[in-house]
Design an enzyme around this catalytic site. Structure first.
Site: not given
Length: 267
Positions: A162, A175
């Site tokens: 990501s 995250y």
């Protein structure tokens, strides 16, 4: 529908496994692999019913329910691939989770014009869920894949990371940390296993139109709608990058982290 591309046949005869194949980028990857000649495509997802529904439209596709946070389940799935097909040529690991609770807290703060307050309200179970699936799950998939590929001294593993590992969004520490860990883990493993003929690389997408993105509060989605950059990527666009990394054209890419965020920032 399967989509034929300019590289049809690129994965002719290959045995492939895709995690997170019940939705989003995993679906796009599985369909591309089948369209480009893969002999078998194993669609692994925690939601076995979703994976089975996708597999119906994937030639040579077979669904298996796998929670990547469960190391034994991952091992069993890979061992079954070896029993059925005699080998495993490539793995695309797209399984992962976000945190809708944190996203909503961030969105509320944006609407109210204040700084998000997430870290001090983040409980252990929420933290562990994200780490268990995103980081531990990646380790489980990497380990099982390397065990399967080392005897053949060949293989390609592509992991979906990501861009959040680079820009570390405010209010999303767990995250961002999980994906930064994924990137470092993959790069360390990549250097270890390349002498065995196994290549490990990472795609780091920015905003992409998946089910995960659909659950993002509208105020945050609007914030990503910057006319100066490309819009949300499609799952197929990210799949194209993943399969480039898996293919022979990327033979000299080892431990790469390709940032695919439409120009939102560079790393």
């Amino acid at each position: 529908m399967n989509q034929q591309g300019p590289h049809t046949g690129r994965f002719e005869g290959k045995i492939a496994m895709v995690t997170g194949a019940g939705s989003g980028m995993g679906v796009a990857v599985a369909r591309r692999l089948a369209a480009e000649g893969a002999r078998a495509v194993v669609l692994a997802d925690v939601d076995g019913a979703s994976a089975a529904a996708v597999a119906k439209d994937v030639p040579a596709g077979r669904a298996v329910a796998v929670d990547v946070a469960d190391a034994a389940a991952v091992d069993r799935a890979v061992e079954e691939v070896l029993r059925r097909h005699g080998g495993l040529d490539l793995v695309v690991h797209a399984a992962g989770v976000d945190d809708p609770w944190a996203k909503q807290r961030i969105a509320d703060a944006v609407v109210e014009g204040r700084v998000p307050e997430v870290t001090d309200a983040l409980d252990d179970e929420v933290w562990r869920r994200v780490m268990r699936i995103n980081l531990d799950g990646t380790f489980h998939v990497l380990r099982a894949s390397v065990r399967a590929m080392r005897p053949a001294k060949a293989g390609a593993i592509v992991v979906i990371g990501s861009s959040s590992a680079f820009d570390t969004p405010v209010g999303y520490p767990h995250y961002a940390a999980s994906k930064a860990g994924v990137h470092a883990l993959c790069q360390a493993v990549a250097k270890e296993v390349i002498p065995s003929g196994i290549r490990v690389n990472v795609v780091a997408p920015g905003p992409t139109e998946t089910g995960m993105a659909a659950r993002t509060p509208e105020v945050l989605r609007t914030g990503f709608a910057d006319p100066r950059v490309r819009p949300y990527a499609t799952p197929e666009e990210i799949a194209d990058i993943a399969l480039f990394l898996a293919g022979d054209a990327a033979a000299n890419l080892v431990g790469a982290v390709l940032l695919a965020n439409g120009g939102r920032f560079t790393a």
